[in-house]
Design an enzyme around this catalytic site. Structure first.
Site, mmCIF file in Angstrom:
data_model
loop_
_atom_site.group_PDB
_atom_site.id
_atom_site.type_symbol
_atom_site.label_atom_id
_atom_site.label_comp_id
_atom_site.label_asym_id
_atom_site.label_seq_id
_atom_site.Cartn_x
_atom_site.Cartn_y
_atom_site.Cartn_z
ATOM 1 N N CYS A 10 -27.129 21.193 91.718
ATOM 2 C CA CYS A 10 -28.262 21.389 90.801
ATOM 3 C C CYS A 10 -29.304 20.282 91.008
ATOM 4 O O CYS A 10 -28.959 19.105 91.095
ATOM 5 C CB CYS A 10 -27.759 21.367 89.355
ATOM 6 S SG CYS A 10 -29.085 21.680 88.182
ATOM 7 N N CYS A 67 -23.414 15.274 84.075
ATOM 8 C CA CYS A 67 -23.014 16.563 84.659
ATOM 9 C C CYS A 67 -22.422 16.465 86.061
ATOM 10 O O CYS A 67 -23.001 15.854 86.965
ATOM 11 C CB CYS A 67 -24.211 17.504 84.668
ATOM 12 S SG CYS A 67 -23.751 19.173 85.200
ATOM 13 N N CYS A 102 -19.553 33.964 78.303
ATOM 14 C CA CYS A 102 -20.728 33.119 78.542
ATOM 15 C C CYS A 102 -20.788 32.726 80.011
ATOM 16 O O CYS A 102 -19.855 32.107 80.523
ATOM 17 C CB CYS A 102 -20.630 31.825 77.742
ATOM 18 S SG CYS A 102 -20.426 32.082 76.004
ATOM 19 N N CYS A 155 -23.517 35.998 76.680
ATOM 20 C CA CYS A 155 -24.292 34.768 76.555
ATOM 21 C C CYS A 155 -24.534 34.261 77.965
ATOM 22 O O CYS A 155 -23.634 34.374 78.807
ATOM 23 C CB CYS A 155 -23.492 33.735 75.761
ATOM 24 S SG CYS A 155 -24.286 32.112 75.701
ATOM 25 N N ARG A 185 -19.996 25.125 66.860
ATOM 26 C CA ARG A 185 -18.997 25.325 67.929
ATOM 27 C C ARG A 185 -18.380 23.995 68.370
ATOM 28 O O ARG A 185 -19.098 23.103 68.843
ATOM 29 C CB ARG A 185 -19.682 26.018 69.124
ATOM 30 C CG ARG A 185 -18.757 26.389 70.269
ATOM 31 C CD ARG A 185 -19.515 27.214 71.313
ATOM 32 N NE ARG A 185 -20.029 28.450 70.757
ATOM 33 C CZ ARG A 185 -19.343 29.586 70.662
ATOM 34 N NH1 ARG A 185 -18.115 29.657 71.128
ATOM 35 N NH2 ARG A 185 -19.881 30.658 70.121
HETATM 36 N N1 SAM Z 1 -27.862 24.339 83.992
HETATM 37 C C1 SAM Z 1 -27.992 24.874 82.702
HETATM 38 C C2 SAM Z 1 -28.579 23.894 81.729
HETATM 39 O O1 SAM Z 1 -28.340 22.693 81.859
HETATM 40 O O2 SAM Z 1 -29.292 24.308 80.819
HETATM 41 C C3 SAM Z 1 -26.731 25.456 82.139
HETATM 42 C C4 SAM Z 1 -25.380 24.804 82.366
HETATM 43 S S1 SAM Z 1 -25.139 23.224 81.605
HETATM 44 C C5 SAM Z 1 -23.669 22.705 82.400
HETATM 45 C C6 SAM Z 1 -24.753 23.590 79.910
HETATM 46 C C7 SAM Z 1 -24.507 22.437 78.971
HETATM 47 O O3 SAM Z 1 -23.180 21.945 79.130
HETATM 48 C C8 SAM Z 1 -25.353 21.201 79.113
HETATM 49 O O4 SAM Z 1 -26.592 21.344 78.486
HETATM 50 C C9 SAM Z 1 -24.522 20.159 78.379
HETATM 51 O O5 SAM Z 1 -24.893 20.078 77.021
HETATM 52 C C10 SAM Z 1 -23.099 20.678 78.543
HETATM 53 N N2 SAM Z 1 -22.330 19.787 79.441
HETATM 54 C C11 SAM Z 1 -22.469 19.693 80.781
HETATM 55 N N3 SAM Z 1 -21.642 18.754 81.300
HETATM 56 C C12 SAM Z 1 -20.960 18.227 80.255
HETATM 57 C C13 SAM Z 1 -19.978 17.209 80.139
HETATM 58 N N4 SAM Z 1 -19.549 16.521 81.190
HETATM 59 N N5 SAM Z 1 -19.486 16.926 78.913
HETATM 60 C C14 SAM Z 1 -19.932 17.614 77.828
HETATM 61 N N6 SAM Z 1 -20.864 18.582 77.885
HETATM 62 C C15 SAM Z 1 -21.385 18.890 79.072
HETATM 63 FE FE1 SF4 Z 2 -27.988 21.112 86.254
HETATM 64 FE FE2 SF4 Z 2 -25.848 20.180 85.032
HETATM 65 FE FE3 SF4 Z 2 -28.250 19.525 84.137
HETATM 66 FE FE4 SF4 Z 2 -27.369 22.070 83.852
HETATM 67 S S1 SF4 Z 2 -26.522 20.244 82.896
HETATM 68 S S2 SF4 Z 2 -29.395 21.395 84.534
HETATM 69 S S3 SF4 Z 2 -26.150 22.270 85.720
HETATM 70 S S4 SF4 Z 2 -27.397 18.965 86.149
#
Ligand code: SAM
Ligand code: SF4
Ligand code: DTB
Length: 324
Positions: free
Chosen positions: A52, A59, A96, A127, A259
């Site tokens: 990404c 992330c 989702c 979702c 949630r």
């Molecule tokens: N890329 C898209 C975005 O960021 O909008 C969708 C996927 S993203 C992984 C969805 C959400 O997962 C993020 O906004 C974050 O709040 C949550 N998330 C991601 N990595 C995480 C982590 N290591 N621990 C807790 N929540 C996490």
């Molecule tokens: Fe990309 Fe992860 Fe950020 Fe979603 S949360 S925009 S997958 S880097």
């Protein structure tokens, strides 16, 4: 009645209540709007994993992180259908689908809409979380019949820049406005335990509650510390502060599903029980979140049994559909 004028002082005062008083207030409000022993469960699937371009510090999927994650292309439709069918058999009511995009292209959206159609055909709620959207894209998703769009604010506007630099807090608010105005249910929340202060948790909840309408679903994630991400070594948050945040979310947004999201694998059963007492009434079910582990289904079944909690059921009969 929804309130959209919460002040920082009012929210700070709720956080500062004695724990028992806070939980009593949250549980009382919860019972006014929901069956206190019922939990809605959703299952996640990563339909496009890794590489990404965003730099979200928590992330595993960010190209800027030094993680060992295998990069994958968009999953084929049949794999999505099998995963959704398995989730339905396990008792999940919502499926989702998450993609590691900054934003979807219109071509990406065509493929995702096929997936939404197929999952709807199984009688499940849908979702998706695909990153930023334009207004016409939100409209197209609405026309596809999508039930929920997940897009988190993640943290306070003040702490946001310490975690993400490639898109702004305002970008996120804009996407949420397109989704809400298109008539899609909004799923929006944040992550705790990223090194933020209580005032940031206060401001995150204030931003969520003071939107023109409360998000129908409010995911509260505990940071999953992923090796190779900038937040890998962040100090753990006191679990009771996590429970307090759930309770305050319940009080501010009484009709929303709150949630209990990522981080349950590292959480004790007792902390999770307190989260339900504080008004959490939905969670992710199934052994995987997007790229990290979630508790095994048998473990969650045991927890439900110990607490006398019931999983919400799919209400409608599955629609007859070409995908069977
Ligand atoms: N890329 C898209 C975005 O960021 O909008 C969708 C996927 S993203 C992984 C969805 C959400 O997962 C993020 O906004 C974050 O709040 C949550 N998330 C991601 N990595 C995480 C982590 N290591 N621990 C807790 N929540 C996490
Ligand atoms: Fe990309 Fe992860 Fe950020 Fe979603 S949360 S925009 S997958 S880097
Ligand atoms: C949300 O707030 N949490 C879910 C869902 N929305 C998409 C995602 C959690 C991801 C946890 C880290 C991972 O598995 O990659």
């Amino acid at each position: 009645m929804q309130r959209h004028d919460w002040s920082v002082e009012e929210i700070g005062d709720l956080f500062g209540l004695p724990f028992n008083d806070l939980l009593f207030q949250a549980q009382t409000i919860h019972r006014r709007h929901f069956d206190a022993n019922q939990v809605q469960v959703s299952t996640l699937l990563s339909i496009k994993t890794g590489a990404c371009p965003e730099d979200c510090g928590y992330c595993s999927q960010s190209a800027s992180s030094d993680t060992t994650l295998e990069r994958e292309k968009l999953l084929p439709l049949d794999e999505v259908i099998s995963a959704a069918r398995a989730a339905r058999e396990s008792g999940s009511t919502r499926f989702c689908m998450g993609a590691a995009w900054r934003n979807p292209t219109d071509k990406n959206l065509d493929r995702v809409i096929e997936m939404i159609d197929a999952v709807q055909g199984l009688g499940m709620e849908t979702c998706v979380t695909l990153g930023m959207l334009t207004q016409p894209q939100a409209q197209r998703l609405k026309e596809s019949g999508l039930d929920y769009y997940n897009h988190n604010l993640d943290t306070s506007p003040e702490f946001y820049g310490d975690v993400i630099t490639t898109r702004t807090f305002q970008d996120r608010l804009d996407t949420l406005a397109y989704v809400r105005d298109a008539g899609i249910n909004v799923c929006s929340g944040g992550i705790l335990g990223m090194g933020e202060q209580r005032r940031d948790r206060v401001r995150l909840l204030q931003e969520l509650a003071n939107q023109p309408s409360h998000p129908e679903s409010v995911p509260i994630n505990m940071l999953v510390k992923v090796e190779g991400t900038p937040l890998e070594n962040t100090d753990a948050l006191d679990p009771l502060e996590f429970v307090r945040t759930i309770a305050v979310a319940r009080i501010l947004m009484p009709e929303s599903y709150v949630r209990l999201s990522a981080g349950r694998t590292q959480m004790s059963d007792e902390t999770q029980a307190l989260c339900f007492l504080a008004g959490a009434n939905s969670m992710f079910y199934g052994e995987r979140l997007l790229t990290t582990d979630n508790p095994e289904e048998s473990r969650d079944q045991q927890l439900f049994q110990r607490l006398g909690l019931n999983m919400e059921q799919i209400e409608e009969e599955p629609k007859v559909c070409c995908h069977g």
